[in-house]
Every structure is written in C-alpha cells, then in structure tokens.
Design an enzyme around this catalytic site. Sequence first.
Site: not given
Ligand code: IPM
Ligand code: MG
Length: 366
Positions: A135, A190, A222, A246, A250
């Site tokens: 990042y 990884k 993975d 990240d 999700d």
């Molecule tokens: C998160 C989001 C952010 C990230 C984006 C909006 C930059 O996806 O907080 O998970 O990738 O960290």
């Molecule tokens: Mg995110």
Amino acid sequence: MKIAILPGDGIGTEIVAQALRVLGVLDLHFETEQALVGGAAYEAHGHPLPESTLRLAQAADAVLFGAVGDWKYDTLERALRPEQAILGLRKSLGLFANFRPAICYEQLTHASSLKPELVAGLDILIIRELTGDIYFGQPRGRRESPDGAFAGAEEAFDTMRYSRPEIERIAHVAFQAARKRSKRLTSVDKANVLETFQFWKDIVTEVHAQYPDVALDHMYVDNAAMQLVRAPKKFDVIVTGNMFGDILSDEAAMLTGSIGMLPSASLNAAGKGLYEPSHGSAPDIAGKDLANPLATILSAAMMLRYSLSQPAAADRIESAVQQVLASGLRTPDIWSEGTRQVGTREMGDAVVAALSGNITKKTIKG
Ligand code: IPM
Ligand code: MG
C-alpha cells in the site's frame, strides 16, 4: 475529550449522523467537531485531506470516520482521489494496528451466505497491519520496462516491503490481543512465494518466544481465504499484512451476514484511534435511507472502549444493537423472511430507543 467527526462521502454522512445520535443519548461529556474529507473535501477545498481536516484529526482524542469515495472521482489523478484521505490519515496518525472483529450475531446467522451451522456463534478478530506493505511501499509508478521479456514496453509497478520494527510491533499487538481471548493466533503470509512474507513469518515466530502461553500457527493467504469459508470458527485471532488483511476482512464480513455490520478500530502506538465501518461509501445507495448504520454505531462503541476509556458505555451500545436485532428490525442488507425492513434512520431510532430503555412492543412488532 474531543472527537473529530469525518463523515466523508456517499452513505458516510447518513451513517455517521446515526452514530452521533447514539453517542448523544449516552450522557457523556465530550466535544465534537466535524470536517470534510474525501470527495466532499475535494469539491470544497480541492484536496481530499485538507490541512485543516488533518490538523483537527491530529488534535482530537479520537476520530469517527464514515466512508470516502465515488466512481465520479476515478479519473482524477491518484493523489486527489478520495481514498487518499483515509490512507493519508492512517499514515500521518501512525495508525498501524487495525482491528476488524467479525462477529455473527445470533439473529443474523441466516443473513450469511454460508450455512447457518458454519457461522453460528462466529467471533473472530482480524488484526491488519495498516501503514506498510504494498500500500505504501516505494518506489511505485509507471515507466518503460527496463528489462525482461517485455523490455521497452509500458509497465506499472508497486513495492511490497516491511521493515523489522513494523512487523515486530504488529506482532506484539496481535499476541497481546490473543492473550485476552482464547490464546490462539494465526499469522497469515505468503512465505512460499514472497521474500517480504518469509521475513514476516520469521519475525512473528521470533516474537512468539515472548508469548509462550499463546498458540501460534502460520497459514498461507490462499489457504486462509479458503478456510474462512470452509470452517471459519477454527480461527480466533488472525494477524496479517495490509493487503492480505484488506481482502480477508471483506471476506470475513460476509460470514457475519453483511459488511454493514463490521466495525473497525485503527490504533497508533499511543492508543489514539480512528474508528470507521469496514465497508465503503456505497454511492449507489447513498441518500436513499437504505444503508445499515450498525457498523458505524459499533465503531463508535469501539471508540468509547479503546480511546475514551468508557467501556461501560461501549457495552451499552453493543447490547442495544443486540436488542434491536432481537426485536426483528433489519436494514435491507441483513433482511430475511420474517423480519421487518427499516431504513437507516429508523435503525438509528431503534438503537437510541433501546439505549433509553424504550424499546416497546410497538417498535418490536412494527
Ligand atoms: C478498507 C478500504 C480501503 C483500503 C480503501 C478505501 C483505501 O478498502 O479500509 O478496507 O484498501 O484499506
Ligand atoms: Mg477494504
């Protein structure tokens, strides 16, 4: 105590408004100050993270953040895009430790895309390193490829990198968090392919020597992605880098029924924090009273617990959310047969009512 309120874009303003109402009925004393961030700040000041917003965030004891982003900014140069605001805040406040708890509330086992028995009672904590990795690694950019099979062709590149102190400090945070829970930690890497993550694995293993009471295991990312949907309850605390965290957070969000339920805390070495829902700005549903405000309300609870030393108030919010779910109210993202669909505002009303001890039969039955 001062809280910087940064609602941002899209549904950010609606969900933060509900969290503020919830904070408002708690009878606590703190000052709040709002500022623009993301696309909204770009429109007004020409920059997604204006100096004045950054200064407010730096001076405050905690930051409550909504969400940033809208497709209409996708063509702006990267430095001016809304996402740079949250990345800039994380970096300049040194918020390296991101806590993303994924809890499946009993009432939402049917909202998950997985079979109820796989997610019932799920309670995992993802700890994501937030200020390093690909990042932020330099160099990055576009250029003419200097070598290899495609020498001379246009190429783009980013740099994945972690330094020893960055890995050590997040490892300490993770072992300490695991100590307070079931004393099990999974480090996700990884190492079979990447130098950066072999280094990660080696250092997490070294730090483990200081936490002999915690059971550590290592898993490739993975496989971790697969195990999260195969047997998620086998995990307790997961620690991983910025990019993998990240993605996995999700994925974990969907186990809980909806990403609209997932709060997060991002802390620096001094315990100062930024609190935000794990979801984004959802421009497609913005302004329609459809967004789920619970992730932001639960983020406000985390703020009370971690940055404002108000654990009892945090507990009150969390149990109010439980009560509201038990009463059968659902925003569209968590709706299922037999429950009553409500909008953002009515969900906020219900949490406020539950906190005031006013959750009535009428609220319950609709
Ligand atoms: C998160 C989001 C952010 C990230 C984006 C909006 C930059 O996806 O907080 O998970 O990738 O960290
Ligand atoms: Mg995110």
